[in-house]
Design a protein around this motif. Structure first.
Motif, mmCIF file in Angstrom:
data_model
loop_
_atom_site.group_PDB
_atom_site.id
_atom_site.type_symbol
_atom_site.label_atom_id
_atom_site.label_comp_id
_atom_site.label_asym_id
_atom_site.label_seq_id
_atom_site.Cartn_x
_atom_site.Cartn_y
_atom_site.Cartn_z
ATOM 1 N N ILE A 1 0.832 -1.211 0.000
ATOM 2 C CA ILE A 1 0.000 0.000 0.000
ATOM 3 C C ILE A 1 0.867 1.261 0.000
ATOM 4 O O ILE A 1 0.677 2.165 -0.813
ATOM 5 C CB ILE A 1 -0.941 -0.005 1.220
ATOM 6 C CG1 ILE A 1 -1.928 -1.164 1.123
ATOM 7 C CG2 ILE A 1 -1.697 1.316 1.338
ATOM 8 C CD1 ILE A 1 -2.594 -1.510 2.435
ATOM 9 N N LEU A 2 1.851 1.320 0.912
ATOM 10 C CA LEU A 2 2.645 2.528 1.064
ATOM 11 C C LEU A 2 3.480 2.821 -0.178
ATOM 12 O O LEU A 2 3.475 3.942 -0.697
ATOM 13 C CB LEU A 2 3.562 2.405 2.288
ATOM 14 C CG LEU A 2 4.404 3.652 2.602
ATOM 15 C CD1 LEU A 2 3.507 4.842 2.933
ATOM 16 C CD2 LEU A 2 5.348 3.375 3.766
ATOM 17 N N MET A 3 4.211 1.818 -0.691
ATOM 18 C CA MET A 3 5.075 2.070 -1.830
ATOM 19 C C MET A 3 4.268 2.278 -3.109
ATOM 20 O O MET A 3 4.695 3.019 -4.003
ATOM 21 C CB MET A 3 6.076 0.927 -2.001
ATOM 22 C CG MET A 3 7.078 0.830 -0.859
ATOM 23 S SD MET A 3 7.900 2.400 -0.445
ATOM 24 C CE MET A 3 8.763 2.740 -1.979
ATOM 25 N N GLY A 4 3.100 1.647 -3.208
ATOM 26 C CA GLY A 4 2.231 1.901 -4.350
ATOM 27 C C GLY A 4 1.748 3.339 -4.366
ATOM 28 O O GLY A 4 1.763 4.013 -5.403
ATOM 29 N N ILE A 5 1.342 3.840 -3.197
ATOM 30 C CA ILE A 5 0.899 5.241 -3.101
ATOM 31 C C ILE A 5 2.068 6.189 -3.309
ATOM 32 O O ILE A 5 1.935 7.230 -3.962
ATOM 33 C CB ILE A 5 0.219 5.496 -1.741
ATOM 34 C CG1 ILE A 5 -1.121 4.744 -1.673
ATOM 35 C CG2 ILE A 5 -0.009 6.985 -1.512
ATOM 36 C CD1 ILE A 5 -1.844 4.877 -0.352
ATOM 37 N N PHE A 6 3.235 5.825 -2.777
ATOM 38 C CA PHE A 6 4.415 6.678 -2.932
ATOM 39 C C PHE A 6 4.884 6.747 -4.388
ATOM 40 O O PHE A 6 5.608 7.674 -4.763
ATOM 41 C CB PHE A 6 5.551 6.179 -2.037
ATOM 42 C CG PHE A 6 5.596 6.883 -0.706
ATOM 43 C CD1 PHE A 6 4.441 7.070 0.026
ATOM 44 C CD2 PHE A 6 6.778 7.346 -0.178
ATOM 45 C CE1 PHE A 6 4.465 7.722 1.247
ATOM 46 C CE2 PHE A 6 6.819 8.003 1.039
ATOM 47 C CZ PHE A 6 5.655 8.194 1.753
ATOM 48 N N PHE A 7 4.533 5.770 -5.198
ATOM 49 C CA PHE A 7 4.825 5.853 -6.629
ATOM 50 C C PHE A 7 3.766 6.691 -7.345
ATOM 51 O O PHE A 7 4.072 7.448 -8.275
ATOM 52 C CB PHE A 7 4.875 4.458 -7.252
ATOM 53 C CG PHE A 7 5.115 4.466 -8.741
ATOM 54 C CD1 PHE A 7 6.396 4.643 -9.248
ATOM 55 C CD2 PHE A 7 4.067 4.315 -9.634
ATOM 56 C CE1 PHE A 7 6.620 4.669 -10.623
ATOM 57 C CE2 PHE A 7 4.282 4.337 -11.013
ATOM 58 C CZ PHE A 7 5.564 4.507 -11.498
ATOM 59 N N THR B 1 11.465 -10.550 3.077
ATOM 60 C CA THR B 1 10.937 -11.015 1.799
ATOM 61 C C THR B 1 9.512 -10.509 1.620
ATOM 62 O O THR B 1 9.143 -10.002 0.556
ATOM 63 C CB THR B 1 10.949 -12.554 1.726
ATOM 64 O OG1 THR B 1 12.303 -13.020 1.801
ATOM 65 C CG2 THR B 1 10.333 -13.053 0.422
ATOM 66 N N GLY B 2 8.704 -10.651 2.684
ATOM 67 C CA GLY B 2 7.335 -10.153 2.625
ATOM 68 C C GLY B 2 7.280 -8.656 2.386
ATOM 69 O O GLY B 2 6.484 -8.166 1.569
ATOM 70 N N GLN B 3 8.123 -7.903 3.091
ATOM 71 C CA GLN B 3 8.134 -6.448 2.938
ATOM 72 C C GLN B 3 8.528 -6.032 1.524
ATOM 73 O O GLN B 3 7.861 -5.207 0.886
ATOM 74 C CB GLN B 3 9.097 -5.828 3.945
ATOM 75 C CG GLN B 3 8.583 -5.846 5.376
ATOM 76 C CD GLN B 3 9.570 -5.208 6.333
ATOM 77 O OE1 GLN B 3 10.766 -5.480 6.287
ATOM 78 N NE2 GLN B 3 9.086 -4.359 7.204
ATOM 79 N N GLN B 4 9.628 -6.588 1.013
ATOM 80 C CA GLN B 4 10.114 -6.163 -0.292
ATOM 81 C C GLN B 4 9.268 -6.717 -1.429
ATOM 82 O O GLN B 4 9.137 -6.070 -2.475
ATOM 83 C CB GLN B 4 11.585 -6.563 -0.460
ATOM 84 C CG GLN B 4 12.508 -5.911 0.548
ATOM 85 C CD GLN B 4 12.337 -4.401 0.606
ATOM 86 O OE1 GLN B 4 12.103 -3.749 -0.404
ATOM 87 N NE2 GLN B 4 12.466 -3.832 1.804
ATOM 88 N N LEU B 5 8.690 -7.894 -1.243
ATOM 89 C CA LEU B 5 7.742 -8.388 -2.246
ATOM 90 C C LEU B 5 6.539 -7.460 -2.303
ATOM 91 O O LEU B 5 6.032 -7.132 -3.389
ATOM 92 C CB LEU B 5 7.309 -9.816 -1.910
ATOM 93 C CG LEU B 5 6.347 -10.476 -2.912
ATOM 94 C CD1 LEU B 5 6.984 -10.559 -4.295
ATOM 95 C CD2 LEU B 5 5.943 -11.863 -2.423
ATOM 96 N N GLY B 6 6.094 -7.002 -1.120
ATOM 97 C CA GLY B 6 4.998 -6.037 -1.088
ATOM 98 C C GLY B 6 5.383 -4.740 -1.773
ATOM 99 O O GLY B 6 4.591 -4.169 -2.542
ATOM 100 N N SER B 7 6.604 -4.241 -1.521
ATOM 101 C CA SER B 7 7.061 -3.002 -2.154
ATOM 102 C C SER B 7 7.121 -3.135 -3.668
ATOM 103 O O SER B 7 6.654 -2.254 -4.408
ATOM 104 C CB SER B 7 8.439 -2.616 -1.614
ATOM 105 O OG SER B 7 8.379 -2.302 -0.239
ATOM 106 N N SER B 8 7.727 -4.237 -4.144
ATOM 107 C CA SER B 8 7.862 -4.407 -5.592
ATOM 108 C C SER B 8 6.509 -4.583 -6.260
ATOM 109 O O SER B 8 6.242 -4.000 -7.322
ATOM 110 C CB SER B 8 8.775 -5.600 -5.909
ATOM 111 O OG SER B 8 8.276 -6.795 -5.340
ATOM 112 N N LEU B 9 5.626 -5.365 -5.641
ATOM 113 C CA LEU B 9 4.292 -5.535 -6.214
ATOM 114 C C LEU B 9 3.469 -4.259 -6.100
ATOM 115 O O LEU B 9 2.633 -3.981 -6.959
ATOM 116 C CB LEU B 9 3.568 -6.694 -5.521
ATOM 117 C CG LEU B 9 3.908 -8.095 -6.032
ATOM 118 C CD1 LEU B 9 3.195 -9.158 -5.199
ATOM 119 C CD2 LEU B 9 3.527 -8.243 -7.498
ATOM 120 N N GLY B 10 3.704 -3.477 -5.031
ATOM 121 C CA GLY B 10 2.979 -2.218 -4.887
ATOM 122 C C GLY B 10 3.286 -1.271 -6.029
ATOM 123 O O GLY B 10 2.382 -0.705 -6.658
ATOM 124 N N VAL B 11 4.593 -1.099 -6.330
ATOM 125 C CA VAL B 11 4.993 -0.229 -7.441
ATOM 126 C C VAL B 11 4.533 -0.814 -8.772
ATOM 127 O O VAL B 11 4.002 -0.100 -9.631
ATOM 128 C CB VAL B 11 6.518 -0.019 -7.445
ATOM 129 C CG1 VAL B 11 6.953 0.789 -8.665
ATOM 130 C CG2 VAL B 11 6.957 0.684 -6.169
#
Length: 553
Positions: A303-309, A424-434
Motif C-alpha cells: 500500500i505505502l510504496m504503491g501510493i508513494f509511486f 521477503t514479505g516487505q520487499q515483495l509487497g514493495s515491488s508488487l505495490g509499485v
C-alpha cells in the motif's frame, strides 16, 4: 546464582545497548532511504536518462524485487557465516552499488548499481540486522529496539521524499547515493560495538536449488504484473511479444512464477524429509502470529510504496511541482508516521496488537479515500496535507507492531529465517505495490484517454481513430504540455489539440484515482488476515524455546 547472572547480563545490556542500536537503526535508515527518496525524482530521472516513466518504474520495482528474491538466501548466509559478518559484507556490497549509481551514465549502469548491487547488499544486511537486534537486546529493551527500528524504517520511507526533493532540486539526485556511501562507512566504524547473534546447533548449508526456485518464481510473478500495462492482463496489447492461444503473455509469466514457487515448496519438503537443511523451514508458517505478521508487513509495504509511486506522478506531472515542492507536500507522512510508530509501541501495553494493526489498516483505507477526493486539476493544499498525515498515522501504527510480532513468534534458532521471511514479505509487497499500482495507473490512463477522445464531439472520427492506433499499445504518463506539443507538431488545429489535452488530463486524474481506490481496497482486504495476530507478546520475547508457542495463545 542463575538469577543473579541473568540480572547482571540484563543490567549490562541496558548500559551498553544503545550504541549497537544506533548502528543498526542507521543501517535500517540507509536501506529504505533511496527506495522512497527517488520517487520524487522520477521526472528528473526520465529527463536525465532520456527515458520513460515506465522504465524508471521498472528500475524501482527491480530494486525491491532483487531484495525479495534473495532475502531468504541472505538470511541463510547469515546463519552460515555469522550474522555480523553477513551484515558487514552486505554493507560493503550496498556501498559499492550506491557509488556506481551516483556515477551512473546510463540507465543500464543505474540498474546494475541501484537495483542489482544495492538489492543484493540489502538482502544480506536486513535479515542479519533483525537477528542482531534480538541478539543484543533482551526483555523490554528488545521491544523498544524493534519499535525504534520500525520507526526509523518508517521515517526513512517518509523522510526520503523531502530529502530527495531537496537534493534533486538544489543539486542532483546523485547526492543521495553519494551520501549513502558516507553513512555506510560510519556504520562500519560502529559495527565492532554490535555483538554477534548466537547460533544454536551446527552451521547449515546453503540450499542452491531452493535459492534458484524461489528467486525465479518471485521474479516471474512480479515481472508479469509489471509488464501487464504493456502486455495486457488477459487480452494482449500491441507490445506483448507473444500471444499464446490468443492471450496476453502476462498470465503465462505469472502462472510460470506460481508454478516455480509451488515447486519450491515441494523441494523444501523433500529436503526436510531427507534430513537436509532447507533454505527456509516451511513449518515456521504454521505459527499463526508469524504468518499474520508477514501478511501484515506485505500489505503495509504494498500500500505505502504503491501510493508513494502514484502521488509524485500527480504532484509533478499533473500539478507541475518540482522535486523539492513534491517532497514538502509529502512531509506530513514523515511526521505522523514517526509519531504514530513511537506511540504504537506504548499503546501495545494497553491495547491489543491486533486492534492497533486493524486501526492502522482502516486508517490507511481512509487516507486513500481522502486522497482520491483531493486528486483534482488544482491542488487543495490543506486537504492534501491532511490526507497524507492520515496515511502516516495508519502506516506508523502498523510498523510499530509487526516486526516484533514476527521475531517474538520464534526462538533464537529461528530468528535468521524469520528475518528472511519478514523482509521477503516487505520487499515483495514493495515491488508488487509499485508494479501493480503503476500498471493500474498506466493501463487506466490509456483506457480512459481513448474513451474520452471517442466521446468528445470536438475530435472528429479520423483523428480519434488515428490516436487510437497510436495509443493502442499504451501511452506514457507525461505532462499535458507534451501532449499539446505532439498534437500541434502532428498538424492538428488548435481546437482539436485543446480537446486532446483536456481528454488526456481527465484520463490522468481518473487513472490516479483508480490506483488509490485499489490501494484503499487492499487495506480493507488485509483486515481479513489480522485474526491470528496476538493480543500481546511474551514478557521476554524469543528468549526461550516456548516463545513461538506462547505467542499463539
Amino acid at each position: 546464582m542463575a538469577v543473579d547472572r541473568t540480572r547482571t547480563r540484563t543490567d549490562t545490556t541496558s548500559r551498553t545497548s544503545w550504541l549497537p542500536l544506533v548502528a543498526l537503526a542507521l543501517a535500517q535508515f540507509v536501506m529504505v532511504l533511496d527506495q522512497s527518496a527517488m520517487n520524487v525524482s522520477i521526472s528528473t530521472l526520465v529527463d536525465d536518462f532520456d527515458t520513460t516513466v515506465t522504465t524508471i518504474q521498472a528500475v524501482i520495482t527491480l530494486y525491491c524485487l532483487v531484495m525479495a528474491m534473495f532475502m531468504l538466501t541472505g538470511g541463510k548466509i547469515g546463519d552460515i557465516i555469522g550474522r555480523r559478518r553477513a551484515f558487514v559484507v552486505g554493507l560493503v556490497v550496498y556501498a559499492c552499488g550506491s557509488a556506481m549509481t551516483a556515477l551512473a551514465p546510463t540507465v543500464l549502469v543505474l540498474t546494475l548499481g541501484w537495483s542489482i548491487l544495492e538489492g543484493l547488499g540489502a538482502a544480506l544486511v536486513l535479515p542479519a540486522m533483525v537477528a542482531l537486534i534480538a541478539g543484543n537486546f533482551e526483555g523490554a529493551s528488545r521491544k523498544v529496539a524493534y519499535a525504534v527500528i520500525g520507526g526509523v524504517a518508517g521515517a526513512g520511507i517518509a523522510v526520503g521524499p523531502i530529502l530527495g526533493g531537496w537534493a534533486t532540486t538544489e543539486y542532483s539526485w546523485r547526492i543521495i547515493f553519494a551520501g549513502e556511501v558516507v553513512l555506510v562507512a560510519l556504520i562500519l566504524v560502529m559495527t565492532p560495538k554490535v555483538a554477534d547473534a548466537a547460533r544454536t546447533g551446527p552451521a547449515p548449508r546453503l540450499d542452491t536449488v531452493g535459492t534458484v526456485l524461489s528467486a525465479a518464481g518471485l521474479g516471474l510473478v512480479v515481472l508479469g504484473v509489471l509488464q501487464s500495462s504493456a502486455w495486457g492482463w488477459i487480452k494482449p496489447k500491441g507490445d506483448s511479444p507473444l500471444t499464446p492461444f490468443g492471450f496476453s503473455l502476462t498470465i503465462f509469466v505469472v502462472g510460470a512464477g506460481v508454478l516455480l514457487l509451488w515447486a519450491f515448496t515441494q523441494w523444501l519438503d523433500r529436503r526436510e524429509r531427507g534430513g537436509r537443511d532447507p533454505l527456509v523451514h516451511l513449518t515456521l508458517l504454521e505459527i499463526a502470529p508469524l504468518r499474520a505478521g508477514l501478511i501484515g508487513l506485505f500489505s503495509q509495504n504494498l500500500i505505502l510504496m504503491g501510493i508513494f509511486f502514484t502521488i509524485p506522478l500527480y504532484l509533478q506531472l499533473v500539478i507541475g511541482l518540482d522535486a523539492l515542492e513534491t517532497g514538502v507536500q509529502m512531509l506530513p507522512v514523515s511526521i505522523t508516521m514517526f509519531i504514530a510508530s513511537a506511540a504504537g509501541s506504548r499503546l501495545s501495553a494497553r491495547s491489543s496488537i491486533r486492534s492497533i494493526v486493524r486501526v492502522g489498516l482502516a486508517t490507511a483505507a481512509l487516507a486513500a479515500t481522502l486522497l482520491m477526493a483531493t486528486i483534482e486539476p488544482e491542488l487543495d493544499n490543506p486537504s492534501f496535507l491532511l490526507s497524507m498525515a492520515v496515511l502516516g498515522v495508519g502506516m506508523g501504527l502498523i510498523a510499530s507492531q509487526l516486526g516484533n510480532v514476527v521475531q517474538s513468534s520464534v526462538d533464537a534458532s529461528g530468528r535468521g529465517e524469520a528475518g528472511g521471511l519478514q523482509f521477503t514479505g516487505q520487499q515483495l509487497g514493495s515491488s508488487l505495490g509499485v508494479a501493480l499500482l503503476g500498471a493500474i495507473v498506466l493501463s487506466g490512463l490509456t483506457t480512459n484517454f481513448l474513451t474520452n477522445i471517442s466521446e468528445d464531439d470536438r475530435i472528429n472520427s479520423a483523428v480519434s481513430e488515428q490516436v487510437g492506433v497510436a495509443a493502442g499499445s499504451g501511452i506514457d504518463f507525461v505532462a499535458s504540455d507534451q501532449i499539446a506539443a505532439a498534437a500541434l507538431s502532428a498538424g492538428l488545429d488548435e481546437p482539436t489539440s485543446e480537446a486532446l489535452v483536456d481528454s488526456y488530463e481527465s484520463a490522468q486524474l481518473q487513472a490516479l484515482k483508480t490506483g488509490l481506490l485499489v490501494a484503499g481496497l487492499l487495506a480493507l482486504l488485509s483486515l481479513a488476515f489480522t485474526k491470528d495476530l496476538p493480543r500481546g507478546l511474551p514478557d521476554d520475547p524469543g528468549d526461550t524455546d516456548e516463545a513461538g508457542a506462547g505467542s499463539q495463545a
